[in-house]
Design an enzyme around this catalytic site. Structure first.
Site, short mmCIF file in Angstrom:
data_model
loop_
_atom_site.label_atom_id
_atom_site.label_comp_id
_atom_site.label_asym_id
_atom_site.label_seq_id
_atom_site.Cartn_x
_atom_site.Cartn_y
_atom_site.Cartn_z
N TRP A 17 -1.88 -3.09 3.13
CA TRP A 17 -0.66 -3.89 3.03
C TRP A 17 -0.75 -4.93 1.91
O TRP A 17 0.18 -5.11 1.13
CB TRP A 17 -0.31 -4.55 4.36
CG TRP A 17 0.10 -3.55 5.39
CD1 TRP A 17 -0.52 -3.28 6.57
CD2 TRP A 17 1.23 -2.65 5.32
NE1 TRP A 17 0.15 -2.26 7.23
CE2 TRP A 17 1.22 -1.87 6.50
CE3 TRP A 17 2.24 -2.44 4.38
CZ2 TRP A 17 2.19 -0.89 6.75
CZ3 TRP A 17 3.20 -1.47 4.65
CH2 TRP A 17 3.17 -0.70 5.82
N ASP A 45 1.29 -13.05 4.57
CA ASP A 45 1.95 -11.97 5.31
C ASP A 45 1.30 -11.91 6.69
O ASP A 45 0.21 -11.37 6.85
CB ASP A 45 1.76 -10.64 4.56
CG ASP A 45 2.28 -9.44 5.35
OD1 ASP A 45 2.81 -9.63 6.46
OD2 ASP A 45 2.14 -8.30 4.84
N LYS A 59 5.86 -6.11 15.33
CA LYS A 59 4.52 -6.14 15.93
C LYS A 59 4.41 -7.18 17.04
O LYS A 59 4.11 -6.83 18.16
CB LYS A 59 3.48 -6.38 14.85
CG LYS A 59 3.15 -5.09 14.11
CD LYS A 59 3.33 -5.15 12.65
CE LYS A 59 3.21 -3.75 12.05
NZ LYS A 59 3.24 -3.80 10.59
C1 LIG Z 1 3.43 -3.47 9.33
C2 LIG Z 1 3.06 -4.34 8.20
C3 LIG Z 1 3.83 -4.40 7.02
C4 LIG Z 1 5.04 -3.52 6.79
O1 LIG Z 1 6.11 -3.92 7.50
P1 LIG Z 1 7.55 -3.26 7.24
O2 LIG Z 1 8.39 -4.11 8.14
O3 LIG Z 1 7.48 -1.83 7.62
O4 LIG Z 1 7.89 -3.44 5.81
C5 LIG Z 1 3.45 -5.27 6.04
N1 LIG Z 1 2.37 -6.05 6.19
C6 LIG Z 1 1.59 -6.01 7.29
C7 LIG Z 1 0.40 -6.89 7.38
C8 LIG Z 1 1.91 -5.15 8.33
O5 LIG Z 1 1.15 -5.11 9.43
#
Ligand SMILES: *Cc1c(COP(=O)(O)O)cnc(C)c1O
Length: 362
Positions: free
Chosen positions: A102, A173, A197
């Site tokens: 990511w 993030d 999540k």
């Molecule tokens: C799941 C995830 C993403 C991607 O998320 P989307 O909503 O599908 O764009 C980005 N960064 C991290 C750390 C993630 O766990």
């Protein structure tokens, strides 16, 4: 129908009591005779919900007046480009600490908009385990326009124990760790997290950003819907927001407060992950490929040393009501995601199953 224990990394399980509440009020929300999905986001009832969600989140995370809280469309991936579009250009450089898929994607997306110093922070240590490279060894930028990092890498199962240092604004993030550990929001200039999540259903992204940082951003030639200043002034309602996702997030925030808040979630996350790691480490049958000091509390990848058994494990686990354990396609094996909504009983059930499986095939 019996509910299974769902270990999926995302979209992930939501607390059962939240789902039941949503089910109860699905057709008749607040006595209006219609679903929350069917009311105007400008109605006083919806506004009340939106304000309550924000104030509950502020209370849960200790977010003060310095930061705006935005409930935005799109996923975390949308923020990968939205942030550099506002801050980056070819005259300045942003630092991207990368420790997995990511953070790597975030860096690649940003490099389309300006100069990026991509700092690799992942390595294989002397025990052949994935680990994080110490901050002192990073080749830092002298004056980054911001520093971006990913405190919990969802696929690799790696976690930074502390916020990274930064010379400029710090951007994180937190998609897979938000609300699972106590952080000082003031250490961060920009936090974002895809909802699917630890917050609610997919389709919404939470943004927590310092007002002073959005003042510096330049969105003059970009769509207004991307402009954090405008979104902040309009309460994230420049256009129709993802109303149902926002509603479910509000139920999750209420549930978190009832459970004892982020402090309690952190305690549970430590306990649940320790149970599983201790079991995996007990002998050689199962293996977690991450150095102990960098292990994630949310996402626990593991394999069986005899790799032919991995698909057998996943199939039999599914039959036993333990679902979503298949590892990410890039790393294979298994992954157990233990987000806030995973009860201790779910982890115990997984460990019991793993024990039986080991007796049968070990
Ligand atoms: C799941 C995830 C993403 C991607 O998320 P989307 O909503 O599908 O764009 C980005 N960064 C991290 C750390 C993630 O766990």
């Amino acid at each position: 129908m019996s509910r299974t224990f769902n270990f999926c990394a995302g979209p992930a399980a939501l607390p059962q009591s939240v789902m039941l509440k949503a089910q109860q009020e699905l057709l008749d929300w607040k006595g209006l005779g219609v679903s929350v999905m069917e009311v105007s986001h400008r109605s006083s009832e919806y506004q009340e919900l939106a304000n309550k969600a924000e104030s509950d989140l502020r209370a849960l995370m200790g977010i003060g007046e310095q930061h705006a809280v935005l409930f935005m469309h799109g996923g975390a991936t949308h923020q990968f480009s939205n942030i550099p579009m506002g801050l980056l250009n070819s005259d300045v450089e942003a630092e991207y600490i990368t420790n997995g898929i990511w953070s790597d994607k975030a860096a690649d997306e940003a490099s389309r908009f300006g100069r990026v110093n991509k700092i690799n922070a992942i390595c294989t240590d002397e025990n052949n385990l994935r680990s994080l490279i110490e901050q002192d060894c990073w080749e830092r930028s002298s004056s980054p326009v911001y520093t971006h990092y990913t405190p919990n890498e969802t696929i690799e199962g790696l976690r930074f124990e502390q916020a990274v240092s930064s010379k400029g604004p710090l951007v994180a993030d937190m998609s897979s760790c938000i609300l699972s550990e106590n952080i000082d929001v003031n250490d961060f200039d920009f936090i974002y997290a895809g909802a699917q999540k630890n917050i609610g259903p997919a389709g919404m992204t939470l943004v927590i950003v310092k007002h002073s940082l959005i003042e510096q951003m330049n969105f003059e030639h970009l769509p207004r819907v991307l402009n954090y200043q405008i979104q902040s002034k309009q309460g994230s309602m420049l256009n129709t927001p993802p109303t149902f996702a926002w509603y479910l997030a509000s139920l999750v925030f209420e549930w978190l407060i009832e459970q004892g808040g982020v402090v309690k979630m952190e305690e549970l996350a430590i306990e649940k992950s320790k149970m599983l790691y201790d079991f995996i480490d007990r002998d050689e049958f199962y293996h977690n490929p991450v150095a102990i000091k960098n292990r994630s509390r949310m996402n626990i990848p593991f394999i069986i040393q005899d790799s032919n058994l991995n698909p057998v494990f996943i199939q039999q686990a599914t039959e036993a009501g333990l679902v979503g354990l298949k590892g990410h396609r890039s790393v294979g094996g298994m992954r157990a995601s233990l987000y806030n909504s995973m009860p201790i009983e779910g982890v115990s059930a997984l460990i019991d199953f793993m024990q039986q499986f080991k007796q049968k095939y070990g």
